[in-house]
Design a protein around this motif. Structure first.
Motif, PDB file in Angstrom:
ATOM      1  N   TYR A  25       0.837  -1.198   0.000  1.00  0.00           N
ATOM      2  CA  TYR A  25       0.000   0.000   0.000  1.00  0.00           C
ATOM      3  C   TYR A  25       0.876   1.254   0.000  1.00  0.00           C
ATOM      4  O   TYR A  25       0.609   2.208  -0.733  1.00  0.00           O
ATOM      5  CB  TYR A  25      -0.923  -0.010   1.221  1.00  0.00           C
ATOM      6  N   LEU A  26       1.923   1.240   0.804  1.00  0.00           N
ATOM      7  CA  LEU A  26       2.792   2.407   0.935  1.00  0.00           C
ATOM      8  C   LEU A  26       3.596   2.707  -0.324  1.00  0.00           C
ATOM      9  O   LEU A  26       4.048   3.837  -0.503  1.00  0.00           O
ATOM     10  CB  LEU A  26       3.740   2.221   2.123  1.00  0.00           C
ATOM     11  N   ILE A  38       0.702   9.720   6.886  1.00  0.00           N
ATOM     12  CA  ILE A  38      -0.005   8.461   6.689  1.00  0.00           C
ATOM     13  C   ILE A  38      -1.209   8.403   7.622  1.00  0.00           C
ATOM     14  O   ILE A  38      -1.096   8.651   8.816  1.00  0.00           O
ATOM     15  CB  ILE A  38       0.937   7.264   6.974  1.00  0.00           C
ATOM     16  N   ASN A  39      -2.351   8.054   7.062  1.00  0.00           N
ATOM     17  CA  ASN A  39      -3.588   7.909   7.815  1.00  0.00           C
ATOM     18  C   ASN A  39      -3.842   6.415   8.019  1.00  0.00           C
ATOM     19  O   ASN A  39      -4.231   5.713   7.082  1.00  0.00           O
ATOM     20  CB  ASN A  39      -4.734   8.565   7.041  1.00  0.00           C
ATOM     21  N   THR A  40      -3.614   5.924   9.236  1.00  0.00           N
ATOM     22  CA  THR A  40      -3.770   4.487   9.498  1.00  0.00           C
ATOM     23  C   THR A  40      -5.222   4.040   9.327  1.00  0.00           C
ATOM     24  O   THR A  40      -5.461   2.910   8.912  1.00  0.00           O
ATOM     25  CB  THR A  40      -3.270   4.103  10.907  1.00  0.00           C
ATOM     26  N   GLY A  41      -6.173   4.920   9.617  1.00  0.00           N
ATOM     27  CA  GLY A  41      -7.579   4.573   9.424  1.00  0.00           C
ATOM     28  C   GLY A  41      -7.906   4.336   7.961  1.00  0.00           C
ATOM     29  O   GLY A  41      -8.651   3.411   7.614  1.00  0.00           O
ATOM     30  N   VAL A  54      -2.551  -2.340  11.390  1.00  0.00           N
ATOM     31  CA  VAL A  54      -1.804  -1.397  10.556  1.00  0.00           C
ATOM     32  C   VAL A  54      -0.699  -0.741  11.374  1.00  0.00           C
ATOM     33  O   VAL A  54       0.446  -0.630  10.916  1.00  0.00           O
ATOM     34  CB  VAL A  54      -2.740  -0.338   9.941  1.00  0.00           C
ATOM     35  N   SER A  55      -1.023  -0.331  12.591  1.00  0.00           N
ATOM     36  CA  SER A  55      -0.007   0.272  13.462  1.00  0.00           C
ATOM     37  C   SER A  55       1.123  -0.704  13.747  1.00  0.00           C
ATOM     38  O   SER A  55       2.300  -0.334  13.722  1.00  0.00           O
ATOM     39  CB  SER A  55      -0.637   0.735  14.777  1.00  0.00           C
ATOM     40  N   SER A  78       4.300  10.902  10.001  1.00  0.00           N
ATOM     41  CA  SER A  78       4.758  10.917   8.616  1.00  0.00           C
ATOM     42  C   SER A  78       5.858   9.877   8.466  1.00  0.00           C
ATOM     43  O   SER A  78       6.571   9.560   9.420  1.00  0.00           O
ATOM     44  CB  SER A  78       5.250  12.307   8.218  1.00  0.00           C
ATOM     45  N   TYR A  79       5.974   9.342   7.271  1.00  0.00           N
ATOM     46  CA  TYR A  79       6.947   8.289   6.981  1.00  0.00           C
ATOM     47  C   TYR A  79       7.559   8.518   5.603  1.00  0.00           C
ATOM     48  O   TYR A  79       7.010   9.233   4.774  1.00  0.00           O
ATOM     49  CB  TYR A  79       6.273   6.905   6.976  1.00  0.00           C
TER      50      TYR A  79
END
Length: 97
Positions: A25-26, A38-41, A54-55, A78-79
């Motif tokens: 995904y990333l 990044i929005n984990t939801g 996800v976390s 952010s990543y």
């Protein structure tokens, strides 16, 4: 070093199924130079995973040296792909004319 080499990552034994899903995904959201929020939801919704999974996957990828955490923007982290993940990176194929 434009993108990640999927074959080298696939051979790495350290990542679980969820970490691989999040990593794929990333690949559409991160690069090696700039940090992206990044929005984990959003990730959990798109992948059908729980937010905790996800976390956990982000932590596994961070601990594994594939991504690195940057500054927080509000409540979100952010990543970017880690420069130390160079072993996982391959040059993008260029069309020859």
């Amino acid at each position: 070093m434009d993108h990640l080499n999927g074959m080298m990552i696939a051979r790495a034994p350290a990542f679980g199924r969820e970490a691989y899903q999040v990593l794929w995904y990333l690949t559409d959201h991160l690069d090696f130079s700039d940090f992206a929020v990044i929005n984990t939801g959003e990730i959990s919704s798109n992948l059908g995973l729980k937010s905790q999974a996800v976390s956990r996957a982000l932590r596994v990828l961070t601990d594994g040296g594939v991504i690195e955490r940057g500054p927080k923007v509000g409540q979100r982290s952010s990543y970017r792909f880690s420069r130390s993940a160079a072993g996982y990176a391959a040059p993008r194929l260029r069309a020859t004319a």
